[in-house]
Design an enzyme around this catalytic site. Structure first.
Site, PDB file in Angstrom:
ATOM      1  N   LYS A 117       0.856  -1.187   0.000  1.00  0.00           N
ATOM      2  CA  LYS A 117       0.000   0.000   0.000  1.00  0.00           C
ATOM      3  C   LYS A 117       0.888   1.231   0.000  1.00  0.00           C
ATOM      4  O   LYS A 117       2.018   1.204   0.508  1.00  0.00           O
ATOM      5  CB  LYS A 117      -0.899   0.034   1.235  1.00  0.00           C
ATOM      6  N   GLY A 250     -21.527   7.024   0.281  1.00  0.00           N
ATOM      7  CA  GLY A 250     -20.537   7.366  -0.721  1.00  0.00           C
ATOM      8  C   GLY A 250     -21.187   7.451  -2.093  1.00  0.00           C
ATOM      9  O   GLY A 250     -22.266   6.894  -2.325  1.00  0.00           O
ATOM     10  N   GLY A 252     -18.634   7.911  -4.907  1.00  0.00           N
ATOM     11  CA  GLY A 252     -17.473   7.927  -5.780  1.00  0.00           C
ATOM     12  C   GLY A 252     -17.551   6.748  -6.732  1.00  0.00           C
ATOM     13  O   GLY A 252     -18.617   6.133  -6.917  1.00  0.00           O
ATOM     14  N   ASN A 253     -16.432   6.403  -7.347  1.00  0.00           N
ATOM     15  CA  ASN A 253     -16.417   5.318  -8.331  1.00  0.00           C
ATOM     16  C   ASN A 253     -17.031   4.035  -7.784  1.00  0.00           C
ATOM     17  O   ASN A 253     -17.852   3.383  -8.431  1.00  0.00           O
ATOM     18  CB  ASN A 253     -14.992   5.040  -8.807  1.00  0.00           C
TER      19      ASN A 253
END
Length: 459
Positions: A117, A250, A252-253
């Site tokens: 990450k 949410g 978003g994508n």
């Protein structure tokens, strides 16, 4: 979840395997318990942390300084793999925790990757595109000898996307002339070697993890321990409803794709709410999420009341946290970590919670919701659609055989279904004190330490 919570859960898995699951890895003989504990100790550690302050010249001529990290957690299952975040929430401990989760996620989903990450502490909304490009290039320079198609393969995450990956790919290519570069990053634009369907894959996979749960229960094929009868009946009742009510945190994508997938599912689902960091848009009879999606993509926010009218979308604007406590059957958590806590856990009405985001439910809230009979599909299972399609993009880079969007998403869906069914069969046949999150960690742990033993890392 915090790093301490993750390592604590890993140790709980170790203790369980040693004391209660004597069949697991029994082929190891007398040294089994010692090697299991050794594997747990290795998993609780980090292979490598690369960190630096990135410095760029900003548009106003001043110097911007941004702490940056790349954590390579464990590569027993394959090359390090994980996203890059551009966010003010980025710090070393967070990145280490997410890298651990990537190791477990990749292992659970039988992907040939370990866990990694990365992140940069930056507010993307306060910077121009040129500044973000310079930060992206500086990040690659920091990692130029630590990443590569056979070493560590980053991807997009919070605050980054295909444009960021294209910038990073170009910088890597400049730094490594005449060397393979196309597979160093996944999540690139289609024109730059990306894979069709990558943008929506995490959201679709998140929804499918829930859909396959209902499908598995309704099929009657599961072996159900009496301790899980109530949860099985809860899922069955939702699956048999004429209309399943869904709220999505949410937009978003990930959440857009999950909401659209829900709205278009062959089972009747009504999405009554979506949200972002500024607002929840709610309509008890259902939202037209496909009309909302282009507005969010263009404006990076949900519309206000007046803009809803202009779009022809019926709905009311509420507080951004309102989405969490609505009366619904399924709550998809697709925003950021630590959204359901001890402060709001008692107000959660959804029967099934799906973790599209990483760690949206704190440990305390997780335990509370489990005690109330809620069914929680954990992040390590639910949000693997993105890394699965990243794997398909990585393979595509070697073969130069670009598949259609339908083929890619079908492959991802089939893989998600196989893993989900395996988890649900194991979960419903287990005893009541074994949560689905614990079981996912256990299945992942057993694969990782088996490969550690086979490679000689445990001896």
């Amino acid at each position: 979840m915090t790093e301490n919570t993750t390592t604590q859960l890993i140790q709980e898995v170790v203790d369980h395997v040693i004391a209660e699951d004597k069949k697991a890895l029994s082929q190891w003989g007398d040294k089994r318990d010692h090697w299991v504990q050794m594997g747990g100790d290795l998993l609780k550690g980090i292979d490598k942390v690369i960190s630096s302050d990135l410095r760029i010249v900003k548009d106003d001529g001043s110097i911007g300084t941004y702490p940056a990290f790349r954590v390579q957690h464990n590569n027993a299952c394959g090359y390090y793999k994980g996203g890059i975040r551009f966010s003010t929430g980025v710090h070393q401990s967070e990145v280490e925790t997410l890298a651990m989760l990537m190791t477990l996620k990749n292992a659970l989903h039988d992907l040939p990757y370990g866990g990694g990450k990365g992140g940069v502490h930056i507010n993307v909304r306060e910077h121009s595109k040129r500044e973000l490009k310079e930060v992206s290039k500086a990040f690659v320079r920091m990692l130029q000898n630590q990443i590569g198609p056979y070493k560590d393969i980053p991807a997009p995450d919070v605050g980054t996307g295909e444009e960021t990956m294209d910038w990073m790919t170009e910088e890597y290519k400049v730094l490594h002339p005449n060397q393979p570069f196309i597979n160093t990053f996944t999540g690139k634009s289609i024109a730059n070697g990306g894979t069709k369907g990558r943008a929506e894959s995490t959201g679709i996979g998140t929804f499918l993890s829930y859909y396959y749960l209902v499908e598995a229960v309704l099929s009657g094929s599961l072996s159900v321990n009496e301790d899980h009868t109530e949860r099985k009946e809860t899922v069955k009742a939702i699956g048999e409803k004429d209309n399943v009510i869904v709220a999505v945190q949410g937009f978003g994508n990930l959440s857009r794709a999950a909401a659209i997938e829900a709205a278009n599912c062959e089972m009747k689902h009504t999405v009554i709410a979506v949200s972002d960091s500024r607002a929840t848009i709610y309509n008890e009879t259902g939202l037209d999420v496909e009309k909302l999606a282009p507005f969010k993509e263009t404006n990076d926010r949900l519309p206000n009341a007046e803009e809803l009218k202009e779009l022809g979308v019926e709905g009311e604007v509420r507080d951004p946290d309102a989405v969490l406590t609505l009366d619904c059957d399924v709550l998809i958590l697709g925003a950021i970590e630590d959204q359901i806590t001890s402060e709001n856990q008692a107000d959660i009405k959804a029967a099934i919670l799906v973790e599209g985001a990483n760690g949206p439910i704190t440990k305390e809230a997780d335990e509370y919701l489990e005690s109330k009979g809620k069914v929680i599909i954990p992040d390590v299972l639910a949000n693997a659609g993105g890394v699965t399609v990243s794997y398909l993009e990585w393979v595509q880079g070697f073969t130069n055989d670009a598949k259609s969007k339908e083929t890619i998403l079908k492959d991802m869906s089939d893989r998600m279904k196989n893993v989900s069914y395996r988890v649900y069969n194991a979960y419903f046949s287990s005893e009541s004190d074994v949560t689905m999150r614990f079981l996912c960690y256990k299945l992942a742990f057993l694969r990782v330490i088996d490969l550690m033993k086979r490679s000689g890392k445990i001896s």
